[in-house]
Design a protein around this motif. Structure first.
Motif, mmCIF file in Angstrom:
data_model
loop_
_atom_site.group_PDB
_atom_site.id
_atom_site.type_symbol
_atom_site.label_atom_id
_atom_site.label_comp_id
_atom_site.label_asym_id
_atom_site.label_seq_id
_atom_site.Cartn_x
_atom_site.Cartn_y
_atom_site.Cartn_z
ATOM 1 N N LEU A 95 -0.994 1.581 -8.408
ATOM 2 C CA LEU A 95 -1.243 1.852 -9.831
ATOM 3 C C LEU A 95 -2.642 1.413 -10.238
ATOM 4 O O LEU A 95 -3.329 2.114 -10.993
ATOM 5 C CB LEU A 95 -0.195 1.149 -10.696
ATOM 6 N N LEU A 96 -3.080 0.273 -9.757
ATOM 7 C CA LEU A 96 -4.419 -0.209 -10.063
ATOM 8 C C LEU A 96 -5.478 0.758 -9.544
ATOM 9 O O LEU A 96 -6.440 1.071 -10.242
ATOM 10 C CB LEU A 96 -4.626 -1.608 -9.463
ATOM 11 N N VAL A 138 6.910 -4.110 -4.474
ATOM 12 C CA VAL A 138 6.318 -4.332 -5.796
ATOM 13 C C VAL A 138 4.801 -4.504 -5.684
ATOM 14 O O VAL A 138 4.038 -3.924 -6.467
ATOM 15 C CB VAL A 138 6.963 -5.560 -6.491
ATOM 16 N N ILE A 139 4.350 -5.247 -4.699
ATOM 17 C CA ILE A 139 2.909 -5.461 -4.512
ATOM 18 C C ILE A 139 2.214 -4.141 -4.194
ATOM 19 O O ILE A 139 1.162 -3.825 -4.764
ATOM 20 C CB ILE A 139 2.658 -6.510 -3.400
ATOM 21 N N THR A 142 9.586 -7.709 -2.660
ATOM 22 C CA THR A 142 8.297 -8.218 -3.113
ATOM 23 C C THR A 142 7.162 -7.378 -2.545
ATOM 24 O O THR A 142 6.202 -7.055 -3.251
ATOM 25 C CB THR A 142 8.122 -9.692 -2.693
ATOM 26 N N VAL A 154 3.180 -1.065 -4.912
ATOM 27 C CA VAL A 154 3.194 -0.199 -6.097
ATOM 28 C C VAL A 154 2.141 -0.654 -7.104
ATOM 29 O O VAL A 154 1.417 0.170 -7.675
ATOM 30 C CB VAL A 154 4.611 -0.161 -6.732
ATOM 31 N N CYS A 155 2.012 -1.951 -7.325
ATOM 32 C CA CYS A 155 1.005 -2.475 -8.261
ATOM 33 C C CYS A 155 -0.410 -2.129 -7.799
ATOM 34 O O CYS A 155 -1.251 -1.723 -8.606
ATOM 35 C CB CYS A 155 1.156 -3.983 -8.426
ATOM 36 N N ILE A 156 -0.666 -2.290 -6.529
ATOM 37 C CA ILE A 156 -1.997 -1.961 -6.000
ATOM 38 C C ILE A 156 -2.263 -0.466 -6.155
ATOM 39 O O ILE A 156 -3.358 -0.052 -6.557
ATOM 40 C CB ILE A 156 -2.123 -2.408 -4.524
#
Length: 182
Positions: A146-147, A139-140, A136, A142-144
């Motif tokens: 990408l943002l 994933v968090i 988790t 990587v998302c940040i």
């Protein structure tokens, strides 16, 4: 002719809830008080209640050979040496306490007085629960990331468009005072 002395340094060395074991340690005694050869055998008693073991050593449960995982009840060490024994306890729960005492006996079955009483607590201690596990967390992150990349790209693209507009010559539509001549 004389029984071994009383063991007065019995100690709990280790307790394992997962393996349901208790490790005890004490100093071995001679077969005549603290003199002579090693005592002939060790009698270990246990219970769940301190007072019961203290008041009725002989009426308490006895550790048998099948419960001994390491060490020996019938081959005590030389007098003055440290003796260690690992015992498999009969049951465990979320929080189970056992009390232990022992006495040394010689080959004529003359036994010393019961030792000091020690306590071993087999308590289940769960592993700490992480609110966020590793997957988790990845994933968090990587998302940040990408943002952040998307925001940077949008910002840079917006600046390039503004720069491109400012380098073009002004058109007639950009100047309201311009009057075309025919």
């Amino acid at each position: 002719m004389l029984p071994p002395s009383r063991v007065n340094d019995l100690a709990v060395v280790e307790v394992s809830y997962a393996e349901a074991t208790v490790t005890l340690r004490w100093t071995a005694l001679g077969d005549d008080f603290d003199q002579g050869g090693p005592a002939h055998y060790v009698e270990i008693r246990y219970g769940r209640d301190f007072d019961q073991l203290a008041d009725d050593f002989h009426g308490s449960a006895s550790v048998n050979h099948s419960q001994v995982l390491r060490g020996s009840l019938t081959s005590p060490s030389e007098p003055g040496s440290v003796q260690t024994i690992v015992i498999l306890v009969p049951d465990r729960g979320d929080n189970v306490t056992f009390v232990f005492a022992l006495r040394m006996c010689d080959e004529a079955d003359n036994c010393g007085d019961p030792s000091n009483i020690v306590t071993a607590n087999l308590e289940y201690i769960p592993l700490p629960v992480n609110d966020i596990d590793t997957v988790t967390l990845i994933v968090i992150v990587v998302c940040i990331a990408l943002l952040v990349v998307v925001v940077i790209l949008v910002f840079c693209r917006g600046n390039r468009t503004e720069t491109a507009r400012s380098t073009q010559p002004p058109s007639a539509n950009d100047n309201p005072s311009f009057v075309p001549t025919v």
